[in-house]
Every structure is written in C-alpha cells, then in structure tokens.
Scaffold this active site. Structure first.
Site, mmCIF file in Angstrom:
data_model
loop_
_atom_site.group_PDB
_atom_site.id
_atom_site.type_symbol
_atom_site.label_atom_id
_atom_site.label_comp_id
_atom_site.label_asym_id
_atom_site.label_seq_id
_atom_site.Cartn_x
_atom_site.Cartn_y
_atom_site.Cartn_z
ATOM 1 N N HIS A 107 45.652 -21.868 29.371
ATOM 2 C CA HIS A 107 46.126 -20.505 29.590
ATOM 3 C C HIS A 107 45.001 -19.729 30.256
ATOM 4 O O HIS A 107 43.826 -19.983 29.981
ATOM 5 C CB HIS A 107 46.470 -19.825 28.257
ATOM 6 C CG HIS A 107 46.642 -18.341 28.383
ATOM 7 N ND1 HIS A 107 47.808 -17.773 28.844
ATOM 8 C CD2 HIS A 107 45.772 -17.322 28.173
ATOM 9 C CE1 HIS A 107 47.641 -16.446 28.884
ATOM 10 N NE2 HIS A 107 46.413 -16.152 28.489
ATOM 11 N N GLU A 157 42.936 -9.745 26.077
ATOM 12 C CA GLU A 157 42.919 -11.117 25.552
ATOM 13 C C GLU A 157 41.515 -11.515 25.096
ATOM 14 O O GLU A 157 41.364 -12.221 24.096
ATOM 15 C CB GLU A 157 43.459 -12.089 26.595
ATOM 16 C CG GLU A 157 44.952 -11.906 26.829
ATOM 17 C CD GLU A 157 45.534 -12.889 27.830
ATOM 18 O OE1 GLU A 157 46.760 -12.849 28.032
ATOM 19 O OE2 GLU A 157 44.777 -13.699 28.411
ATOM 20 N N LYS A 199 44.590 -25.656 25.509
ATOM 21 C CA LYS A 199 45.677 -25.679 24.523
ATOM 22 C C LYS A 199 45.623 -26.932 23.631
ATOM 23 O O LYS A 199 44.913 -27.893 23.945
ATOM 24 C CB LYS A 199 47.013 -25.571 25.267
ATOM 25 C CG LYS A 199 47.168 -24.231 26.019
ATOM 26 C CD LYS A 199 48.573 -24.065 26.586
ATOM 27 C CE LYS A 199 48.728 -22.715 27.270
ATOM 28 N NZ LYS A 199 50.122 -22.463 27.700
ATOM 29 N N TYR A 213 50.941 -13.839 22.051
ATOM 30 C CA TYR A 213 51.987 -13.991 23.061
ATOM 31 C C TYR A 213 53.125 -12.982 22.867
ATOM 32 O O TYR A 213 54.246 -13.222 23.325
ATOM 33 C CB TYR A 213 52.536 -15.421 23.038
ATOM 34 C CG TYR A 213 51.651 -16.430 23.756
ATOM 35 C CD1 TYR A 213 51.420 -16.342 25.130
ATOM 36 C CD2 TYR A 213 51.063 -17.491 23.082
ATOM 37 C CE1 TYR A 213 50.634 -17.262 25.795
ATOM 38 C CE2 TYR A 213 50.263 -18.429 23.743
ATOM 39 C CZ TYR A 213 50.058 -18.300 25.100
ATOM 40 O OH TYR A 213 49.283 -19.212 25.780
ATOM 41 N N ASN A 259 51.166 -27.141 29.121
ATOM 42 C CA ASN A 259 50.582 -27.049 30.463
ATOM 43 C C ASN A 259 49.055 -26.934 30.431
ATOM 44 O O ASN A 259 48.446 -26.443 31.373
ATOM 45 C CB ASN A 259 51.233 -25.893 31.248
ATOM 46 C CG ASN A 259 50.990 -24.535 30.626
ATOM 47 O OD1 ASN A 259 50.413 -24.434 29.555
ATOM 48 N ND2 ASN A 259 51.420 -23.487 31.303
HETATM 49 P P1 CMP Z 1 50.568 -19.401 29.479
HETATM 50 O O1 CMP Z 1 49.690 -19.208 30.642
HETATM 51 O O2 CMP Z 1 49.923 -19.810 28.197
HETATM 52 O O3 CMP Z 1 51.424 -18.076 29.229
HETATM 53 C C1 CMP Z 1 52.689 -18.076 28.582
HETATM 54 C C2 CMP Z 1 53.177 -19.471 28.326
HETATM 55 O O4 CMP Z 1 54.540 -19.593 28.021
HETATM 56 C C3 CMP Z 1 52.999 -20.284 29.585
HETATM 57 O O5 CMP Z 1 51.631 -20.537 29.831
HETATM 58 C C4 CMP Z 1 53.816 -21.509 29.244
HETATM 59 O O6 CMP Z 1 53.098 -22.482 28.509
HETATM 60 C C5 CMP Z 1 54.895 -20.955 28.312
HETATM 61 N N1 CMP Z 1 56.233 -21.040 28.916
HETATM 62 C C6 CMP Z 1 57.197 -21.847 28.515
HETATM 63 N N2 CMP Z 1 58.291 -21.691 29.270
HETATM 64 C C7 CMP Z 1 58.004 -20.765 30.193
HETATM 65 C C8 CMP Z 1 58.737 -20.178 31.275
HETATM 66 N N3 CMP Z 1 60.000 -20.533 31.542
HETATM 67 N N4 CMP Z 1 58.109 -19.263 32.025
HETATM 68 C C9 CMP Z 1 56.838 -18.896 31.745
HETATM 69 N N5 CMP Z 1 56.095 -19.429 30.728
HETATM 70 C C10 CMP Z 1 56.679 -20.344 29.970
#
Ligand code: CMP
Length: 143
Positions: free
Chosen positions: A117, A128, A11, A51, A114
């Site tokens: 992904h 994806e 990311k 998303y 985070n």
């Molecule tokens: P990712 O694996 O990229 O998939 C969806 C993303 O939404 C997740 O990682 C997080 O970065 C983001 N996100 C933010 N808030 C939440 C939440 N409460 N629950 C799940 N995903 C979240």
C-alpha cells in the site's frame, strides 16, 4: 521537486512470503530511503479505521480481513516526490493492470493481495504516517 514523506505498507501476504527485502530494495534502488519502519499486527479495529475511507465499498470486509491475517511492515519513505514515485514503483492497484517491472505486477496476486500500500496524496500521506508513527519516530536523511 519537493522532498516528501509517504507511508508504505508491506502487506501480510508479502511478509509471509518472506519478500520484504526484495520490496525494500526496489524502493532503495529507485532513490527512496526508509525514514521509519516497524512491524505491526493490525487489530480488526485498526484495519477498519485505517481503511475507513473504503467503508462503503464492496471489497471493504475482504480488505480488512486480509490486512489482519498476519503482521505487516509499515514504513515512512523519504525522497523527492516520494508520494508519486512510490506509486509508480508500486504500479496499479490491480496487479493484472499494472506495468511489468512494478512491484504489484511482479509480486502481487490480485487486487486485494497486491503486496503493498502507498499513500495517494500529500494529505493522505500525512494522515497515514500519523496513524502509525510519532514525529520523533521519523529519522530524516543525514549527511
Ligand atoms: P491499497 O493501496 O491498500 O488501498 C485500498 C485497497 O483496497 C487496495 O490497495 C486493494 O488492496 C483493495 N481493493 C480491493 N478491491 C479493490 C477495488 N475494486 N478497487 C480498489 N481497491 C481495492
């Protein structure tokens, strides 16, 4: 075990922090290999579409804003049970709930920032990967 492909994204925050190599080396040392990779700067529309499953969630706009703030590295990871193994290497979505030693625990800032992904199931991996790569872009393992 099944040979699988999964989509991994490094990311924007991790690209900006110049830790692409650290992250890739975790995949490689865990036995996953990179079958395709490219850097992309997502448009608002692309991030919204990627998303779209989260469209109704309260974090959607923050997620889209974050994913468009800078370039990302998109990769196809290949390996036995690559989807589940990638998820284990990444750790829980929330870095504070992730296991020490996982990418998100060690390098993540918060649930949005985070670091990585990864696809969560075979169907999502297929969709994806197709979002970013043509079949010819994927270079399977050769001996
Ligand atoms: P990712 O694996 O990229 O998939 C969806 C993303 O939404 C997740 O990682 C997080 O970065 C983001 N996100 C933010 N808030 C939440 C939440 N409460 N629950 C799940 N995903 C979240």
């Amino acid at each position: 075990m099944t040979l699988e492909h999964t989509l991994s994204i490094i990311k924007p925050g991790a690209v900006r922090r110049n830790i692409i190599g650290q992250i890739i080396s975790r995949f490689e040392s865990s036995g996953l290999r990179i079958a395709a990779a490219r850097m992309v700067r997502l448009s608002q529309e692309q991030a919204e579409q990627f998303y779209a499953v989260h469209r109704e969630r309260p974090f959607y706009s923050e997620l889209v804003a974050y994913m468009t703030e800078g370039p990302i590295l998109v990769m196809v990871l290949e390996g036995e049970d690559a989807i589940a193994r990638n998820r284990a290497i990444m750790g829980s979505t929330d870095p504070q709930k992730a296991t020490p030693g996982t990418i998100r625990f060690d390098l993540g800032k918060n649930t949005t920032r985070n670091t990585v992904h990864g696809s969560d199931a075979p169907e999502t991996a297929e969709a994806e990967i197709a979002f970013f790569f043509k079949p010819d872009d994927i270079c399977p393992r050769h001996e």
